[in-house]
Structures are given as structure tokens and as C-alpha cells.
Design a protein around this motif. Structure first.
Motif, short mmCIF file in Angstrom:
data_model
loop_
_atom_site.label_atom_id
_atom_site.label_comp_id
_atom_site.label_asym_id
_atom_site.label_seq_id
_atom_site.Cartn_x
_atom_site.Cartn_y
_atom_site.Cartn_z
N LEU A 410 -0.77 1.91 3.42
CA LEU A 410 -1.51 2.99 4.35
C LEU A 410 -2.44 2.32 5.01
CD1 LEU A 410 -2.81 5.47 1.40
CD2 LEU A 410 -0.59 5.81 2.89
N SER A 411 -2.83 2.97 6.44
CA SER A 411 -3.72 2.74 7.51
C SER A 411 -4.96 2.61 6.66
CB SER A 411 -3.59 3.61 8.69
OG SER A 411 -4.10 4.71 8.19
N GLY A 412 -5.93 2.03 7.31
CA GLY A 412 -7.40 2.11 6.88
C GLY A 412 -7.92 3.04 6.67
N GLY A 413 -7.65 3.97 7.60
CA GLY A 413 -8.60 5.50 7.53
C GLY A 413 -8.07 6.11 6.32
N ASN A 414 -6.68 6.19 6.27
CA ASN A 414 -5.86 6.78 4.90
C ASN A 414 -6.29 6.15 3.56
OD1 ASN A 414 -4.44 9.12 6.19
ND2 ASN A 414 -3.43 7.52 7.36
#
Length: 515
Positions: A410-414
Motif C-alpha cells: 500500500l501507499s504511505g497514506g493507506n
């Protein structure tokens, strides 16, 4: 093309079920600082991993043209031999080794079976001087701060004779002073002919150093803005990133602070776990009410994280003294398990190291802090675990096709949303959020802020530690300022300003020095 040191043409990269890069074109002029910006998951790091050979030729389509030569990098070493060096957000340094050993790890000086240590440390000291570090190259990495470790990474890149330097979120763990020093170093390198690509969510820093800014969104190139020609304001960059104007960075919250004090900490002190004579938290007292967001501000090393972790079940520190009351009742919490049972949650600043198990799916990570909620007689009900994880995936709008996705993909925000879901499912009365938006983009930040507002609307008490002053000012009802392990100021949000917060820190510094 002679002016361009790099052209990436029609780059497409797919993972199972996801097209991470979709026909991306990216051009970098020789001797410039070129910023690559976009929301989490937009494809920035993926594009740089293609360029560096981390994703080898054959795993993507399109062309990389570097110094007018078509390159087909099969591994990281191939790009480094051409002078392309990438510094990732998570620093690749071994704490127990010296600076010099880290700088030449995999790039050793000497013969095949005999390292020339005089040459190793001599060369290392030369490059440390270039980046402005006065430490000896024989100093252990664990004995220097994060800002200096970042400079060691840059020195390490220079030792590989970098011509094109790629920095992925280089200031995400740095305070403002260290960030400014690093950015000024890049500007100095530019004057000496170095080309740099910088990925950053800190748009004020991007505007400060970048000659060009390429915006990517949903795996596609949106536009490239150029200094002196285009508007490089933060609002303009954000519009390109999110596809719309973001008129208010912080969602409005109807204040519903209650009179009841949820958490009260009195006369709290803690010492360093290894250097037990060093006091890292010095006689601190504070409180937070139900429905209130209390911000903690301060420079890096002020003691905010040490305070939070020591309160959270003595998970950091030694020789801890002081009292903690939750909902008016004194509690003893000498382990994280006891802290959780008392209704306290600590959302770590290090989501990848201490907050999540990256190799496990969203489903497993979501329930980690409350396994009793999805188990019976010590056996986990996987159907219930799946349902809980899916509920929070939808509730927090986590971008993933399934809760069976590995968190590391996942991306950092997710990832941050999964970390929040983990603690929300534990249903705490008090949440300590340590750098909750570090390394994530403005759109994801806004979503995290909305979640915080939702929590306090439910009567939860939230403590937010942040190194970003605008964030502390924009989200807090009340702000404590820390310096050198002490609380040196307290402000209501209506009265607080960046100048007042910094003034409290400087005043305490002068008092300490007897000025």
C-alpha cells in the motif's frame, strides 16, 4: 535532447490488479533540481524504482534514455555505475556499524579479500566534509541523529560518483532546521553541476528548491511546471495533485470539548533506556479532556515521543516516575498490554518499523490490537476478522481492492489508515497520534484530519504530536510546547501562532544558558 540528462518515455508498470504507471513521460534537464510530486499511490516512487533498476528492465515497458544512451538496467548496481544513485525514504544504514563502514558497504575499498581501512575512513572523511558533517567516519551510526544520518546517505551517494541524485522524501523525519540545511546542500550541489530529483510532500520545500515540478496522478503524468514561467505556489501544485482546488487544508470541526478530563499526567519523568543517567522527560504535567485535540509541538529531540511512549505502558525509558489518571482514576501501566486495557492507544510515528506487519494483509493488521474481538477460546474467527477489516477499509476509504492485500504494497497514506484502523478497533478512550501524517500527501492528510475530527466528535480524547507547525495550529484545541524534555509553553488554539511557539522554545533555550 542534449539539454536533458534524462528522458523516460512511455513508461508503463503493472502489478497484479493495478496499473501503477500508465504511459508516463518524464524529462529532467542537466544541472537542475526537479521535483516529482503527487498523492500517495500516484506512482512517484515506482517511477524512480524503474529508473534505478530496482524494478529491472523487462518488468516494465517504455524507454529510459540517460545521457543520450538507451539504458536497460537489470539491477541497482547497473544504474549506480552510470552515476544514478537513489536514496530511499527509509534510510539503508546499519546502526551498529560506523559511518565509514556504512558508506562503503557493497562498495568496499581495497582488494577482494582485504579491506583497506585507511583508504575507507580517509575517503569517508573527505565526503563527510563535503556534506558538512564534522563527525569522524569511525563514529557509529546509532550515535548520530536522523538529520546527520540523512547527510551520511548523501555522502554515501557522492562516494559512488553520483551524477543524478534521487531523494525520496529526504526531509520527512527531519526538523525544520535540518530540512533547511539539507535543501541548501542540494542547491550548492546544483551550483557545482549536480542534477537532483526530489520526491516530497512538503510543498513549501519543493517551491524553495525546485527548478521544475512534474505532477503525477493515478499513474499518469499530469503536467510539468517550470520556475520563472509557471505558478509554483502550494495552492497551484495541490490543484494539479488532487485535480481540484483544496481551499481549506484543515476540515472545520464543531468543538464539543467536555469538562471531564480523560487523561491527566503529573510530575512525569523518564530516563534514556541505555544511557540511564540522561533524563529525556523532565517533570512533565499535562491533561486532555474528552472531545479535545491537544497538540504537542517542539523541535526534534524535544522529548515528545519519549513522553508518549513512556506513558503508554513504559514502552520507552527507564527510571520512570510520576502519576497517570484516566477518567479521574489513578492507573498503573507498566506494559503496552496494560495501557490498552486502560483505554489508551499509541499510534507510532514509525508505521513501517513498529506499527504494522508489512508482510501481512490488511485483515491481520486491523485486528492486532484487539484480537479478543475476533477470537473465541484463543482461536481467531477469520470470517469475523475479514468483516471487521472490510468495515474499517470502507469507513476510512483505504484504497485497496481487498483486505487480503499485503500492507507493504500500500501507499504511505493507506498504510497510515490501516494503522489508525488497528487502534480504532481497540476502541480506546484516549489516542496518542505521533506524527500521524508524516510522509503522506495533502489529500491523504485531509482524510486523516477528518478521521481525527470524527474521533473527538465521539467523545474520544486525542493527543497529536507533530513537527509541522501549521498542522498543530490547524488541528489543535490546545497546544503544549516541549523543549529539552520539559513543557515550556501552553497555548489555547485561538492565541497560538508559529512565532509564539518558536518564541517559547527560544526563551527556554536562553534560560537554560543563563542568557
Amino acid at each position: 535532447m542534449a539539454d536533458n540528462i534524462l528522458v523516460m518515455k512511455s513508461i508503463t508498470k503493472e502489478f497484479p490488479g493495478v496499473k501503477a504507471l500508465d504511459n508516463v513521460t518524464f524529462e529532467v534537464k542537466r544541472g537542475e533540481i526537479h521535483a516529482l510530486v503527487g498523492e500517495n499511490g500516484a506512482g512517484k516512487s515506482t517511477l524512480m524504482n524503474v529508473l534505478s533498476g530496482t524494478y529491472p528492465f523487462g518488468s516494465y515497458t517504455g524507454d529510459i534514455i540517460y545521457n543520450d544512451e538507451v539504458c536497460k538496467f537489470g539491477k541497482l548496481k547497473d544504474s549506480e555505475e552510470k552515476g544514478i544513485v537513489i536514496i530511499h525514504q527509509e534510510l539503508a544504514l546499519i546502526p551498529e556499524l560506523s559511518i565509514g563502514e556504512n558508506m562503503f558497504l557493497g562498495n568496499e575499498r581495497g582488494k577482494k579479500f582485504a579491506i583497506n581501512w585507511d583508504e575507507t575512513y580517509g575517503e569517508a572523511d573527505k565526503y563527510l566534509k563535503i556534506v558538512g558533517l564534522s563527525e569522524s567516519s569511525k563514529t557509529l551510526i546509532k550515535d548520530i541523529g536522523t538529520g546527520k544520518q540523512q547527510l551520511v546517505e548523501i555522502a554515501k551517494a557522492l562516494a559512488k560518483h553520483a551524477k543524478l541524485l534521487i531523494l525520496d522524501e529526504p526531509t520527512s523525519s527531519l526538523n525544520e532546521e535540518d530540512s533547511k540545511a539539507l535543501l541548501d546542500l542540494l542547491l550548492r550541489f546544483k551550483e557545482e553541476g549536480m542534477t537532483s530529483i526530489i520526491i516530497s510532500h512538503k510543498l513549501n520545500e519543493v517551491s524553495y528548491v525546485a527548478d521544475s515540478i512534474t505532477i503525477v496522478r493515478d499513474g499518469k503524468t499530469i503536467e510539468t511546471l517550470k520556475k520563472g514561467i509557471d505558478d509554483l505556489s502550494e495552492d497551484r501544485i495541490i490543484k494539479g495533485m488532487v485535480g481540484r482546488d483544496l481551499s481549506d487544508r484543515f476540515p472545520k470541526r464543531e468543538k464539543q470539548i467536555r469538562d471531564e478530563i480523560a487523561l491527566e499526567v503529573k510530575d512525569w519523568s523518564a530516563y534514556h533506556p541505555t544511557y540511564t543517567e540522561k533524563k529525556v522527560v523532565d517533570n512533565v504535567s499535562f491533561n486532555v479532556r474528552k472531545g479535545e485535540v491537544v497538540g504537542f509541538s517542539g523541535l526534534q529531540g524535544a522529548g515528545r515521543t519519549e513522553l508518549a511512549m513512556s506513558v503508554f505502558g513504559h514502552s520507552y525509558g527507564s527510571g520512570i516516575t510520576g502519576t497517570v489518571k484516566i477518567n479521574g482514576k489513578e492507573v498503573k501501566m507498566t506494559s503496552p498490554k496494560e495501557a490498552i486495557e486502560a483505554g489508551l492507544a499509541y499510534v507510532t510515528e514509525d508505521r513501517k518499523g513498529n506499527g504494522l506487519i508489512l508482510s501481512n494483509p490488511i485483515r491481520v493488521n486491523t485486528t492486532l490490537a484487539n484480537l479478543n474481538g475476533v477470537s473465541k477460546n484463543g482461536v481467531i474467527d477469520m470470517d469475523k476478522e475479514y468483516a471487521v477489516a472490510e468495515e474499517y477499509r470502507k469507513k476510512l476509504k483505504t484504497k485497496a481492492l481487498s483486505v487480503e492485500w499485503k500492507v507493504g504494497n500500500l501507499s504511505g497514506g493507506n498504510q497510515q489508515k490501516v494503522l489508525l484502523a488497528k487502534w480504532m478497533y481497540a476502541n480506546p478512550d484516549i489516542l496518542i497520534l505521533d506524527e500521524p501524517t508524516r510522509g503522506i500527501d495533502v489529500g491523504a492528510k485531509y482524510e486523516i484530519y477528518c478521521i481525527i475530527n470524527q474521533l473527538v466528535a465521539e467523545g474520544k480524547a486525542v493527543i497529536m504530536i507533530s513537527s509541522e507547525l501549521p498542522e498543530v495550529l490547524g488541528m489543535s484545541d490546545r497546544i503544549y510546547v516541549m523543549n529539552e524534555g520539559k513543557i515550556v509553553g501552553e497555548f489555547d488554539a485561538a492565541d497560538a501562532t508559529q512565532e509564539k511557539i518558536m518564541g517559547a522554545i527560544l526563551k527556554s533555550d536562553n534560560a537554560e544558558k543563563g542568557v
